[in-house]
Design an enzyme around this catalytic site. Structure first.
Site, PDB file in Angstrom:
ATOM      1  N   ASP A  76     -30.344 -66.940 -45.895  1.00 30.53           N
ATOM      2  CA  ASP A  76     -29.613 -67.908 -45.068  1.00 30.53           C
ATOM      3  C   ASP A  76     -28.920 -68.916 -45.977  1.00 30.53           C
ATOM      4  O   ASP A  76     -29.256 -70.099 -45.996  1.00 30.53           O
ATOM      5  CB  ASP A  76     -30.587 -68.610 -44.114  1.00 30.53           C
ATOM      6  CG  ASP A  76     -29.869 -69.464 -43.082  1.00 30.53           C
ATOM      7  OD1 ASP A  76     -28.663 -69.255 -42.875  1.00 30.53           O
ATOM      8  OD2 ASP A  76     -30.520 -70.348 -42.488  1.00 30.53           O
ATOM      9  N   HIS A 103     -30.239 -69.262 -34.918  1.00 29.17           N
ATOM     10  CA  HIS A 103     -31.509 -68.912 -35.546  1.00 29.17           C
ATOM     11  C   HIS A 103     -32.239 -67.785 -34.823  1.00 29.17           C
ATOM     12  O   HIS A 103     -32.937 -66.992 -35.468  1.00 29.17           O
ATOM     13  CB  HIS A 103     -32.380 -70.163 -35.687  1.00 29.17           C
ATOM     14  CG  HIS A 103     -31.824 -71.142 -36.672  1.00 29.17           C
ATOM     15  ND1 HIS A 103     -31.095 -72.254 -36.294  1.00 29.17           N
ATOM     16  CD2 HIS A 103     -31.838 -71.143 -38.034  1.00 29.17           C
ATOM     17  CE1 HIS A 103     -30.704 -72.897 -37.371  1.00 29.17           C
ATOM     18  NE2 HIS A 103     -31.137 -72.252 -38.438  1.00 29.17           N
TER      19      HIS A 103
END
Length: 520
Positions: free
Chosen positions: A383, A286
């Site tokens: 994502d 992330h």
């Protein structure tokens, strides 16, 4: 002899048989869908699984229809036996496949596929036997003009298709989210059993061994009822063996199976059996996904996150005080709901409840098309899951990226997770080719995430990306010194021709399945 007029009221036997056709079709399609969903969950590639299972089922139904010509006597008794057998085999199919997959040794996918298609063939053949028998029994009991072949075929097929339509709607939207796959299969097994029970009563005068049939009905009901009571325990046992760590949260949505485990190494999130993150190294993924684009832009105020319903990317975005608004578009409400569980809130810092964050539950492709005021986002983060099927691959297509461009400010960046440039080298560079095909300047980069290996990302924009001089404080992985190294690709990950992924030509799916399939 008096011939009944066309409007002669249908007999109870006719009503039963036409209703049976409705339920036979409904249950048959339900078993197909359950097998396809379970195969997708356990084996991946939903398009391939559903295509082959539906094709196998239809082929088997044709065989069953052909074999029905050899059933000459005691049609009602034969129909009742077949109905009970379908109830038993079809109803227990999801439970049996779950248990078999858990008991088979790792890597025994070939053996599981043999069992899967053998059961689909059996159920399809039995359902194929049922419809011709219904027509023949109906012809014996129909009155007046309804006894003609034309009328019989019209009536039976109408009810057959109506049953299929009903299940196609309620199976993914109502039954699976509330009952789960195992109990959904058992539910339709009970419907088959109910048809058999009704036939047992309606045609009791025609059955020679009525008591034996009644005992068979009672036995099947007992098995299905016991399976219903043990369904939750079996599902938990099977998944526990599959994941190897204690399951703390689990949900079934219309889109996927969501499971959260927590072991001695931390929390893991799985979607349809595929690992999405591991607590011990998710920060690497992330941080790499968010900060190169954020810090490289330098003045991000509005962010659009597509996917990422676990809230971990949003956590990283909230490190920037200048951000005014974050819109998260997540298809599956179950994912964002689990993201607010104690296990995930501990990881995402309760990011989804932050006042700057707006959560929207929608398909990203459709949502972008519906927005009336495009162009206001300084950063868009895509994502999404890996492009393992055509439905997901459209989110990596030229059509989708052109739509994203409409929602990106002139100096903004789009960041895409793009699978592994080491394992899926052609897939990774296909994403790069596709972004460049819509006129974007690209900066590919990669990071090592131990749970996944080498993982790839792409920053794309109307202007070139430049490495930032500084990053937010408190990062555990990225530094201004190491960030430029992520843009360097060694020979085994260097650029290769991939092609442009379009909705009409999804080359990305072919690359992905070939490359990841060679790993297993």
């Amino acid at each position: 002899m008096t011939v009944a007029s066309p409007d002669t009221k249908a007999s109870p036997a006719e009503v039963l048989l036409l209703t049976s056709a409705f339920f036979i079709a409904a249950c048959g399609l339900a078993y197909e869908l359950a097998a396809g969903a379970l195969a997708s969950y356990l084996l991946g590639d939903s398009v391939l699984q559903f295509s082959t299972i539906i094709g196998t089922y239809l082929f088997a139904s044709g065989i069953g229809s052909f074999l029905s010509r050899y059933v000459q006597r005691q049609l009602v008794a034969q129909f009742l036996r077949i109905e009970l057998l379908v109830a038993l085999v079809g109803g227990l199919l999801p439970m049996g496949l779950f248990a078999a997959h858990s008991l088979l040794p790792p890597g025994a996918d070939a053996a599981f596929r043999v069992l899967l298609y053998a059961l689909v063939l059996l159920v399809g053949a039995l359902v194929g036997l049922e419809i011709p028998l219904v027509m023949r029994i109906l012809k014996e009991h129909a009155q007046g003009e309804r006894a003609s072949l034309r009328e019989l075929v019209s009536q039976v097929m109408t009810f057959d298709y109506l049953g299929a339509l009903l299940v196609a709607l309620i199976f993914p939207l109502l039954l699976v989210p509330h009952l789960g796959l195992v109990r959904s299969g058992l539910f339709f097994g009970l419907l088959n059993w109910a048809v058999a029970l009704w036939a047992l009563w309606m045609f009791r005068s025609e059955l020679r061994a009525w008591r034996a049939h009644a005992l068979a009905c009672a036995g099947v009901l007992g098995v299905l009822a016991a399976a219903w009571l043990g369904a939750e325990r079996l599902t938990l046992w099977a998944e526990q063996r599959y994941y190897g760590e204690p399951i703390v949260l689990q949900q079934t949505s219309p889109y996927q199976r969501v499971v959260v485990t927590e072991g001695h190494t931390g929390v893991k999130l799985f979607l349809n059996g595929n690992l999405q993150f591991h607590e011990r190294d998710e920060y690497r993924y992330h941080e790499a996904l968010v900060h190169p684009g954020m810090a490289g832009h330098g003045a991000v105020r509005r962010v659009l996150v597509l996917g990422g319903g676990d809230g971990l990317a949003v956590r990283e975005l909230l490190r920037y005080p200048g951000v005014e608004r974050i819109t998260l578009v997540e298809l599956d409400e179950q994912v964002t709901r689990l993201a607010q569980s104690p296990q995930l809130r501990r990881l995402n810092g309760d990011a989804l409840r932050h006042p700057k964050v707006q959560v929207v539950h929608a398909d990203a492709h459709a949502w972008l098309a519906e927005q009336p005021q495009p162009g206001g986002n300084d950063l868009v983060i895509a994502d999404f899951p890996d492009p393992s099927n055509h439905q997901i691959a459209k989110l990596y297509s030229t059509t989708f990226y052109q739509r994203v461009l409409e929602h990106l400010s002139a100096g903004g960046f789009l960041v895409v997770q793009a699978t592994s440039p080491l394992i899926a080298r052609h897939s990774f560079w296909t994403v790069v080719d596709t972004l460049e095909a819509v006129g974007l300047s690209t900066t590919p980069y990669h990071a090592n995430v131990p749970s996944f290996g080498e993982w790839g990302f792409v920053i794309a924009g109307r202007r070139p990306w430049r490495a930032p001089a500084q990053l937010p404080a408190g990062l555990r992985f990225l530094t201004p010194e190491t960030l430029p190294l992520m843009m360097s690709f060694p020979p085994d990950m260097a650029r290769v021709p991939g092609g442009v992924n379009r909705v009409s030509e999804p080359v990305l799916v072919q690359h992905f399945l070939r490359e990841w399939g060679s790993v297993h």
